[in-house]
Design a protein around this motif. Structure first.
Motif: not given
Length: 131
Positions: A50-58, A65-75, A124-129
């Motif tokens: 969730f944090i990486a999704k909010r921080v990463t704009y592209d 790097a932010c997404r990879e760090l999030a994967y590392f912490f989640t793992t 898409d149209d039916f998302s958790w957001e």
């Protein structure tokens, strides 16, 4: 309607995982509630994403790097959740049968969390957001 079916299936599988966890704690032969601390790992495992999704704009980039760090912490969180009951069983705080039930519950709950992100994280149209 497909999203509602997916939501029902995910809630059912989450309930099955929590049932395994509770059986590992509350059966008469086991009766120790230390494995319930695994619920903390279940609660914090989606936070790095969730944090990486909010921080990463592209979002078009193949890797960031932010997404990879999030994967590392989640793992690390997921591995810790599987290691915690094994350590408790190794030092004889819980029995190995309880450890097996907690590990089965972990597998089901983490697969449910992953399924939630696969089904509702597409944007898409039916998302958790929308919830």
């Amino acid at each position: 309607m497909a999203g509602v079916k997916a939501l029902v299936a995910l809630s059912f599988s989450g309930a099955i995982g929590l049932t395994f966890l509770m059986l590992g704690c509350a059966l008469e032969d086991y009766g120790v509630y230390w494995p319930l601390f695994v619920l903390l790992f279940h609660a914090i495992s989606p936070l790095p994403h969730f944090i990486a999704k909010r921080v990463t704009y592209d979002s078009d980039a193949a890797s960031s790097a932010c997404r990879e760090l999030a994967y590392f912490f989640t793992t690390g969180i997921v591995v810790s959740a599987f290691g915690f009951p094994v350590i408790l069983a190794r030092v004889a705080v819980i029995k190995w049968g309880a450890c097996g039930l907690v590990l089965a519950g972990n597998a089901v709950i983490f697969l449910t969390i992953q399924g939630f992100f696969l089904v509702f994280g597409r944007g898409d149209d039916f998302s958790w957001e929308q919830w």
